[in-house]
Design an enzyme around this catalytic site. Sequence first.
Site, PDB file in Angstrom:
ATOM      1  N   ASP A  38       0.797  -1.118   0.131  1.00 30.06           N
ATOM      2  CA  ASP A  38      -0.017  -0.084   0.073  1.00 30.06           C
ATOM      3  C   ASP A  38       0.720   1.252   0.128  1.00 30.06           C
ATOM      4  OD1 ASP A  38       1.062  -0.262   2.497  1.00 30.06           O
ATOM      5  OD2 ASP A  38      -0.928   0.215   3.575  1.00 30.06           O
ATOM      6  N   HIS A 242      24.465   1.103 -17.831  1.00 31.66           N
ATOM      7  CA  HIS A 242      23.337   1.341 -17.104  1.00 31.66           C
ATOM      8  C   HIS A 242      23.570   0.962 -15.622  1.00 31.66           C
ATOM      9  CE1 HIS A 242      20.979   2.211 -20.847  1.00 31.66           C
ATOM     10  NE2 HIS A 242      21.384   3.391 -20.282  1.00 31.66           N
ATOM     11  N   ASP A 259      27.142   9.224 -13.475  1.00 31.21           N
ATOM     12  CA  ASP A 259      26.231   9.806 -14.115  1.00 31.21           C
ATOM     13  C   ASP A 259      25.202  10.382 -13.545  1.00 31.21           C
ATOM     14  OD1 ASP A 259      24.312  10.505 -16.217  1.00 31.21           O
ATOM     15  OD2 ASP A 259      24.917   8.693 -17.519  1.00 31.21           O
ATOM     16  N   ASP A 270      21.579  16.177 -16.869  1.00 30.71           N
ATOM     17  CA  ASP A 270      22.186  14.990 -17.104  1.00 30.71           C
ATOM     18  C   ASP A 270      23.747  15.155 -17.431  1.00 30.71           C
ATOM     19  OD1 ASP A 270      22.734  12.403 -18.172  1.00 30.71           O
ATOM     20  OD2 ASP A 270      21.629  12.515 -19.659  1.00 30.71           O
ATOM     21  N   HIS A 349      27.566   3.762 -27.920  1.00 31.76           N
ATOM     22  CA  HIS A 349      26.420   4.791 -27.887  1.00 31.76           C
ATOM     23  C   HIS A 349      26.489   5.946 -28.646  1.00 31.76           C
ATOM     24  CE1 HIS A 349      28.135   7.250 -24.851  1.00 31.76           C
ATOM     25  NE2 HIS A 349      28.513   6.121 -24.441  1.00 31.76           N
ATOM     26  N   HIS A 353      21.413  13.039 -26.734  1.00 26.41           N
ATOM     27  CA  HIS A 353      20.071  12.960 -26.940  1.00 26.41           C
ATOM     28  C   HIS A 353      19.308  14.394 -26.560  1.00 26.41           C
ATOM     29  CE1 HIS A 353      19.886  12.655 -22.549  1.00 26.41           C
ATOM     30  NE2 HIS A 353      20.874  11.807 -22.554  1.00 26.41           N
ATOM     31  N   HIS A 360      15.649  11.734 -21.711  1.00 28.67           N
ATOM     32  CA  HIS A 360      15.636  11.413 -23.107  1.00 28.67           C
ATOM     33  C   HIS A 360      14.407  12.141 -23.775  1.00 28.67           C
ATOM     34  CE1 HIS A 360      18.193   7.811 -21.955  1.00 28.67           C
ATOM     35  NE2 HIS A 360      19.033   8.839 -22.019  1.00 28.67           N
ATOM     36  N   GLU A 383      28.095  13.604 -24.921  1.00 32.21           N
ATOM     37  CA  GLU A 383      28.513  12.631 -23.827  1.00 32.21           C
ATOM     38  C   GLU A 383      29.336  11.355 -24.475  1.00 32.21           C
ATOM     39  OE1 GLU A 383      25.202   9.982 -22.198  1.00 32.21           O
ATOM     40  OE2 GLU A 383      23.708  11.400 -23.045  1.00 32.21           O
ATOM     41  N   TYR A 387      34.714   2.806 -23.365  1.00 33.88           N
ATOM     42  CA  TYR A 387      34.767   1.470 -22.629  1.00 33.88           C
ATOM     43  C   TYR A 387      35.441   0.310 -22.861  1.00 33.88           C
ATOM     44  CZ  TYR A 387      30.704   4.858 -22.004  1.00 33.88           C
ATOM     45  OH  TYR A 387      29.711   6.010 -21.920  1.00 33.88           O
ATOM     46  N   ARG A 405      33.230   8.292 -19.322  1.00 33.49           N
ATOM     47  CA  ARG A 405      32.315   9.043 -20.311  1.00 33.49           C
ATOM     48  C   ARG A 405      32.524  10.587 -19.534  1.00 33.49           C
ATOM     49  NH1 ARG A 405      28.253   5.904 -19.521  1.00 33.49           N
ATOM     50  NH2 ARG A 405      26.960   6.785 -18.220  1.00 33.49           N
ATOM     51  N   GLU A 407      29.950  13.931 -19.917  1.00 30.22           N
ATOM     52  CA  GLU A 407      28.776  14.550 -20.529  1.00 30.22           C
ATOM     53  C   GLU A 407      28.393  15.719 -19.745  1.00 30.22           C
ATOM     54  OE1 GLU A 407      25.093  11.675 -19.012  1.00 30.22           O
ATOM     55  OE2 GLU A 407      24.028  12.781 -20.709  1.00 30.22           O
TER      56      GLU A 407
HETATM   57  N1  GLY Z   1      21.713   9.279 -17.797  1.00 33.61           N
HETATM   58  C1  GLY Z   1      21.184   8.994 -19.168  1.00 33.61           C
HETATM   59  C2  GLY Z   1      21.979   9.188 -20.315  1.00 33.61           C
HETATM   60  O1  GLY Z   1      23.083   9.695 -20.066  1.00 33.61           O
HETATM   61  O2  GLY Z   1      21.478   8.873 -21.206  1.00 33.61           O
HETATM   62 MN    MN Z   2      22.503  11.492 -21.146  1.00 36.95          MN
HETATM   63 MN    MN Z   3      23.912  10.641 -18.355  1.00 36.95          MN
END
Ligand code: GLY
Ligand code: MN
Ligand code: MN
Length: 439
Positions: A38, A242, A259, A270, A349, A353, A360, A383, A387, A405, A407
């Site tokens: 609940d 992730h 991140d 982000d 990647h 975005h 996103h 970003e 890796y 990374r 970003e």
């Molecule tokens: N934190 C999600 C991305 O960088 O796309």
């Molecule tokens: Mn991002």
């Molecule tokens: Mn990110």
Amino acid sequence: MKISKAEFTRRRKKLMGMMDRHSIAIIPGAREVTRSRDTEYAFRQDSDLFYLTGFEEPDAVLVLVPGRRQGQVVLFCRERDPEMELWNGYRLGPEGAVAYLGVDDAFPIEDLDEILPGLIEGTQRIYYSMGHDDVFDQRVMGWVNQIRRLVRTGAAPPADFTDLAFLLHEQRLIKSAAEVRIMRKAGEISAAAHIRAMQECQPGRYEYHLEASIQHTFAEHGARFPAYNSIVGSGPNACVLHYTENAARMRAGDLVLIDAGCEYQGYAADITRTFPVSGQFSPEQRAIYDLVLEAQRAAIAKVRPGNTWNQPHDATVRVITRGLIKLGLLKGKERDLIKSEAYRDFYMHRAGHWLGLDVHDVGDYRIEGRWRQLEPGMVLTIEPGIYIATDNTRVAKRWRGIGIRIEDDVVVTEDGCDVLTDDVPKRAEDIEALMSEAS
Ligand code: GLY
Ligand code: MN
Ligand code: MN
């Protein structure tokens, strides 16, 4: 710092200005989601409904009927209920919605089935985003079928369904000055959180210590929630794109990738930074780090009106491929390796975005099959990352397990771009200096 009532009104007007005559838009809000038995997850409003109203309660449906004489903007929401409010918090109620949100008309959500078919009847087109909520899709079809069954009595069902996203998401893609101010603030809060995490990082502490510190900084600046689950990955965990367990002990000699970005007044930041747990990069870490940073800078330099969405990404691919050849991690000719996408073993990647109410964010990346052009007011992330998997036996051992990374969030301006998140250091020397001052 908030979006004003006047701006919410302008947004609805603009959307209605793009809708057909004799049409209706139906925009359901988010529902509460059970976390366990609940208790519910913290409520987060649907971004489309929030964009058009600023309304943050569950069980709401916004309906726009351009040209409707009794009122074009209709909101269905929960009625006031002193007992429920005592337990679960204040409700605006339909009267409050008219007074505070500036909608023309408001009704209790329980009356939706009774009132909505009458609003749909006589329109020729329904703007609705089908396919996101099965239960609500069924209800919309039910209302239309109800009108269809009455055709012989003279009722006129709408002939067309159009995805509301075509209009609304294009509108959301271009941020207003007020939105950019809020996103800059989201960027500043998130930057402060990253700086503090760098200062507090020590070998022997756990990834979740840094996650907690970040959460603390967000919340104490009025951003109670992260825009997405924070990633704190040390050592090879940085190679799991992730990774959100954030449970490992951080070791001297490893890097840690964070991140994390807050949600402020509905808008996401982000940011990713990668830094050495003990405050000093090893030569291999430093070589990869400088390459990712060079790629990121090259991409940011491509963010300006008239350039296409893909130009920043292409810039990262060129810099990373060339750099990996130089370091001996890729073998062959730059042109061939770009063509065969050999870099994807290390950089799998895209460079970024759209960013906005959703991390996103909405908005098309291509128009009629071609990458779209960047325009002032668009906000995007840049970003790139490299890796190197622990089991990549094609590279010398000393490189394996490095994941980096970097970003930042960038707004397109009239003549270039502006980085909203550049308060956090990203030159390796600057990170080392910040960390050595803190220890
Ligand atoms: N934190 C999600 C991305 O960088 O796309
Ligand atoms: Mn991002
Ligand atoms: Mn990110």
